[in-house]
Write an enzyme that holds these catalytic residues in place. Structure first.
Site, PDB file in Angstrom:
ATOM      1  N   GLU A 146       0.845  -1.197   0.000  1.00 41.30           N
ATOM      2  CA  GLU A 146       0.000   0.000   0.000  1.00 41.30           C
ATOM      3  C   GLU A 146       0.878   1.244   0.000  1.00 41.30           C
ATOM      4  O   GLU A 146       1.849   1.305   0.769  1.00 41.30           O
ATOM      5  CB  GLU A 146      -0.913   0.029   1.225  1.00 41.30           C
ATOM      6  N   GLY A 286       3.128   2.126  10.945  1.00 41.99           N
ATOM      7  CA  GLY A 286       2.913   1.394  12.182  1.00 41.99           C
ATOM      8  C   GLY A 286       2.565  -0.059  11.929  1.00 41.99           C
ATOM      9  O   GLY A 286       3.022  -0.952  12.618  1.00 41.99           O
ATOM     10  N   ALA A 287       1.742  -0.286  10.893  1.00 42.01           N
ATOM     11  CA  ALA A 287       1.317  -1.641  10.549  1.00 42.01           C
ATOM     12  C   ALA A 287       0.638  -1.590   9.184  1.00 42.01           C
ATOM     13  O   ALA A 287       0.351  -0.520   8.654  1.00 42.01           O
ATOM     14  CB  ALA A 287       0.351  -2.188  11.599  1.00 42.01           C
ATOM     15  N   GLU A 289      -2.474  -3.775   6.847  1.00 40.05           N
ATOM     16  CA  GLU A 289      -3.595  -4.691   7.030  1.00 40.05           C
ATOM     17  C   GLU A 289      -3.709  -5.780   5.971  1.00 40.05           C
ATOM     18  O   GLU A 289      -4.804  -6.263   5.675  1.00 40.05           O
ATOM     19  CB  GLU A 289      -4.901  -3.884   7.042  1.00 40.05           C
ATOM     20  N   GLU A 323      -5.897  -2.819  12.645  1.00 39.93           N
ATOM     21  CA  GLU A 323      -5.577  -3.604  11.455  1.00 39.93           C
ATOM     22  C   GLU A 323      -6.584  -4.731  11.238  1.00 39.93           C
ATOM     23  O   GLU A 323      -6.934  -5.047  10.091  1.00 39.93           O
ATOM     24  CB  GLU A 323      -4.159  -4.163  11.553  1.00 39.93           C
ATOM     25  N   HIS A 326      -9.699  -3.622   9.476  1.00 41.81           N
ATOM     26  CA  HIS A 326      -9.540  -3.538   8.017  1.00 41.81           C
ATOM     27  C   HIS A 326      -9.858  -4.855   7.315  1.00 41.81           C
ATOM     28  O   HIS A 326     -10.138  -4.858   6.115  1.00 41.81           O
ATOM     29  CB  HIS A 326      -8.104  -3.152   7.672  1.00 41.81           C
ATOM     30  N   GLU A 345      -9.387   4.237   6.589  1.00 43.84           N
ATOM     31  CA  GLU A 345      -8.597   4.610   7.761  1.00 43.84           C
ATOM     32  C   GLU A 345      -9.418   5.287   8.851  1.00 43.84           C
ATOM     33  O   GLU A 345      -9.188   5.064  10.043  1.00 43.84           O
ATOM     34  CB  GLU A 345      -7.421   5.495   7.333  1.00 43.84           C
TER      35      GLU A 345
END
Length: 878
Positions: A146, A286-287, A289, A323, A326, A345
């Site tokens: 992404e 941060g992360a 999904e 996450e 998502h 988001e």
């Protein structure tokens, strides 16, 4: 509309990708070979395939018909580097119908935290023999696609609404582990001794940016959902490099419960047969999904019960929930185009907090959200250079800068506002309907509004569209008369000077009037420029109960005094909102700093951590702006010291067994702030604890006070203390230790040490993902913050090139972290002049925002310094 987008030609629609990677080279150019077979629908006759690639070279291409016979081959290939596309000229013209594109290619496992990339780390236990190693570093490998980086790994149609299913195979050393979105299907012998081929089950249809794989010396901890899915309890695993797996247990316990919780509240069962979480050693965000294989920065998923700071518990619980949200909202149903990123988001942020509140009601996370998320969003959205929640995006390559506070935090704040208005139950009913209607497809903001309107019986689109499609938010100004108030909405800017053109939006403003004895909330909405509310209790009222509406409120000064006297009737969210508004209005010139200070004085006996958090944030802002005015700065420091000392001395240093989480966080905050305000006793004790720690007594510093004490000793020390923390950085084995040390090093008051830190964070000792921690810490250090701008200029074509050549988001963080705190017009003009002839792609929006912040800070300082000093003098602080 598609005409508003720079997208691929619609000649070919992908249906399924079958991707195989082999001949991976560890070291040197880090190359690999790939074969991708893309089952497709040819929708228009064509003699050219246009497909997305970046840093990938196509070796050959053929097109096969339904019987697997070749009907065309690659005659030529050319690359459009700017638009990240390959144009494959074919030997024959393709007819409409089913076809399979067969492409061989070469890619590389880069070090840019994007695409298919390598992440270096130092194992804490003996690594398996097949683990790639170069020099002192071992490597793991994972993907980050992404927004537009699947094309870095393989040729693909890399747009969110070109969904397809995926199959995957990779050849790896036989003692390593491979992961992907779906469970492993089979493992077979590789092309030579010591290798194996791992293939995975076919996925449901999804966007390319959610496709994922990883390989490395992985181990895991496992749990199972309590709910059954298709008759089975689903496996949930947290994977880490060998030796760290036990630090994944806290995330694991939250993950399997969160999967069940979301399945319940959305009314749709988790759609995949497994849920994996992977800790990645180098990670720009941060992360991420990825469907069924969520990847995380280590500090967002690992927690060591014996060594980690407790504040990371809330971070891990929240990021895991965000996450996993998502997996439904974003993955099962994906936004149609990047303009609607906020759909992913904003919602995941809100519902992530909802899940944490469900699992940990004792954490009172909505107060934290108001203090950290909501207030942060208001601050950024008060800039001229802000942007609407839903931003028109023509080219997907422009999307990175929209992954920001507005999409995440303003988006979640207006969702919270809407859910409170409709009720959470009706809101979630509408969300569930939206997910069922659009499952495995794409959707727009209007699709969500339609589902919520049907569920609630209200015209959601009409009153929510201005919040989504217009920039900014209102300030509600109150005028009082006996028994009634007049409320008026207008655009709020931190500069305090919206023009007539900038002040045309009329928002739907939920008033949420808290009034009476006992206090109750009366719901209404301001939908015009001005209105009058009658039958007001003159003794107590408060607009925007619990800060559920996304706006600021400007009360008459005398009302603030009355509200301070009615603190027992105010929720923590109310108090946070009032304090945050008072500070913001002072910056904009619609109120004064002295009014804010008078108000916060009344909270000296406050016991809530989140309220103290907002008090110290507002005080720190004032101290920062006036830091170069010696008289005002010294007086504000005395004010802060007097305010926080009683509560700090009362709470003390010890963490009693069984103490609640929020009290522990309050202790850390008060000790840190008291030390920053010059509390000699606190500083003395902190130095003593640090001396004992350095002498070998590692229990002299509670794990939750490392940041507090490290910051304290560096701020009140010199080179010796700074170097001691640098040594700690190099030797710490705590997952959060390096982040804590970099921030502490930024507290040094010597310019040479600040410069050393900026050099250090760009050395090979510090991961690129963490290098913005240095400027972030220095920016809040009044004595040395000027070193950041000097460094950026001096090293733009030198050491800063490393940052610019890495992930764009890292350079963007340097700008945000390093430049927003200045309050000097000369620096703002210097920044403008310096970047005038520079390529600022990827961070130009942040530069514009830094300019707005600096100019507003400068105006505030010039306007308020004299009267602030007068108030401080009159009250005995100067």
């Amino acid at each position: 509309m598609a005409s508003d987008r720079d997208i691929l030609p619609d000649h070919i629609k992908p249906l399924n990708y079958n991707l195989s990677l082999h001949n991976l080279q560890y070291g040197g150019d880090w190359k690999y070979d790939g074969l991708v077979k893309i089952s497709s629908k040819v929708q228009k006759e064509t003699d050219e395939i246009v497909i997305n690639v970046k840093d990938v070279r196509i070796a050959s291409a053929e097109v096969h018909d339904a019987s697997n016979s070749a009907v065309a081959s690659m005659k030529d290939v050319s690359y459009d580097e700017k638009n990240q596309r390959a144009h494959i000229k074919l030997s024959d013209r393709l007819k409409t119908g089913d076809a399979t594109l067969v492409i061989t290619f070469e890619g590389s496992m880069n070090d840019k935290m994007a695409g298919f990339y390598r992440a270096k780390y130092t194992p804490i236990v003996q690594a398996n023999a097949g683990t790639p190693k170069v020099g002192d570093h071992h490597y793991m490998f994972s993907t980050q696609f992404e927004a537009c980086d699947a094309r870095r790994a393989f040729p693909c149609f890399d747009e969110p609404n070109l969904k397809a299913s995926f199959e995957f195979e990779i050849e790896i050393p036989e003692d390593l582990v491979a992961l992907s979105n779906m469970p492993e299907k089979s493992t077979n012998k590789g092309s030579k001794s010591g290798l194996k081929k791992v293939s995975f089950e076919k996925s449901p249809v999804m966007s390319t940016y959610l496709y994922a794989w990883a390989m490395g010396d992985f181990t895991y901890v496992e749990a199972f959902t309590e709910r059954k899915y298709n008759g089975k309890n689903l496996p949930v695993r947290v994977y880490t490099t060998r030796g760290l797996e036990e630090q994944g247990r806290f995330a694991l316990e939250h993950a399997h419960k969160t999967v069940d919780y979301f399945s319940d509240i959305f009314g749709i069962e988790y759609p995949l047969p497994k849920s994996d979480l992977l800790a990645v050693h180098e990670f720009a965000m941060g992360a991420m999904e990825n469907w069924g294989l969520v990847t995380y920065r280590t500090t967002a998923v690992l927690f060591d019960e014996e060594k980690s700071d407790a504040r990371y518990k809330q971070r891990v619980a929240y990021v895991v929930a965000h996450e996993l949200a998502h997996q439904w909202f974003g993955n099962l149903v994906t936004m149609d185009w990047w303009s609607e990123l906020w759909l992913n988001e904003g919602f995941a942020t809100w519902v992530g907090w909802l899940a944490v509140d469900h699992l940990h009601p004792e954490w009172k996370v909505w107060s934290t959200f108001v203090a950290e998320g909501y207030q942060t969003a208001l601050t950024l959205d008060s800039l001229r250079s802000s942007h609407p929640i839903e931003v028109p995006v023509k080219s997907a390559l422009d999307i990175d800068q929209i992954f920001d506070t507005i999409s995440y935090l303003k988006g979640s704040s207006v969702i919270r506002m809407l859910s409170n208005h409709l009720t959470v139950e009706i809101f979630l009913k509408g969300v569930g309907d939206y997910l069922k209607i659009h499952a495995y497809g794409n959707a727009t903001t209007n699709d969500l509004w339609n589902a919520l309107s049907n569920a609630s019986g209200q015209d959601v689109r009409t009153f929510m569209d201005p919040w989504i499609r217009k920039i900014g938010f209102p300030v509600v100004t109150i005028a009082e008369e006996p028994g009634q108030i007049t409320i008026r909405q207008s655009r709020f800017l931190n500069s305090g000077d919206p023009s007539a053109d900038e002040d045309q939006t009329l928002w739907w403003v939920p008033v949420g009037l808290k009034t009476g004895e006992p206090a109750k909330v009366i719901h209404s909405a301001l939908q015009q420029r001005e209105d009058t509310i009658r039958e007001i209790d003159d003794e107590f009222y408060k607009v925007n109960a619990d800060q559920s509406g996304f706006y600021r409120t400007n009360y008459p000064p005398a009302r603030l005094v009355k509200l301070a006297a009615s603190a027992s009737k105010l929720s923590s969210e109310d108090k946070i909102g009032l304090i945050g508004d008072a500070m913001a209005l002072a910056i904009a010139g619609e109120a004064t700093t002295s009014a804010m200070l008078s108000f916060v004085q009344s909270f000296q006996d406050e016991q809530a951590y989140v309220v103290w958090g907002q008090i110290t944030t507002s005080l720190s802002k004032a101290r920062s702006v006036f830091s170069d005015n010696k008289e005002v700065s010294a007086a504000l420091k005395q004010f802060a010291l007097k305010l926080v000392s009683p509560a700090t001395e009362k709470i003390g240093w010890d963490f009693p067994e069984g103490e609640d989480y929020l009290t522990g966080q309050l202790r850390k905050l008060l000790l840190s702030y008291a030390a920053g305000a010059g509390h000699e006793g606190i500083i003395k004790t902190g130095k003593e604890k640090f001396a004992a720690y350095r002498a070998g007594d590692k229990k002299a510093i509670n794990q939750n006070l490392r940041a507090t004490i490290f910051n304290m000793v560096v701020s009140n020390g010199g080179k010796e203390e700074y170097e001691a923390i640098k040594d700690e950085y190099r030797t710490t084995t705590s997952v959060d230790g390096k982040e804590i040390c970099l921030v502490a090093m930024g507290r040094a008051k010597d310019a040479a040490l600040a410069r050393d830190l900026l050099d250090f964070v760009l050395s090979d000792e510090v991961a690129v993902q963490d290098c913005h921690s240095g400027p972030m810490a220095i920016a809040s250090n009044y004595e040395t913050r000027g070193e950041i701008w000097k460094f950026l200029k001096d090293e733009w074509d030198g050491k800063m090139k490393k940052v610019r050549d890495s992930a764009t988001v890292v350079m963007d963080r340097w700008i945000k972290s390093g430049l927003n705190q200045y309050s000097d017009r000369a620096i703002e003009q210097d920044i403008q002049a310096f970047f005038k002839d520079k390529d600022t792609a990827g961070f130009e929006r942040s530069l514009a925002q830094a300019s707005d912040y600096i100019k507003a800070n400068a105006s505030y300082k010039e306007r308020d310094a004299k009267r602030l000093l007068e108030w401080l003098s009159a009250n005995g602080y100067a």
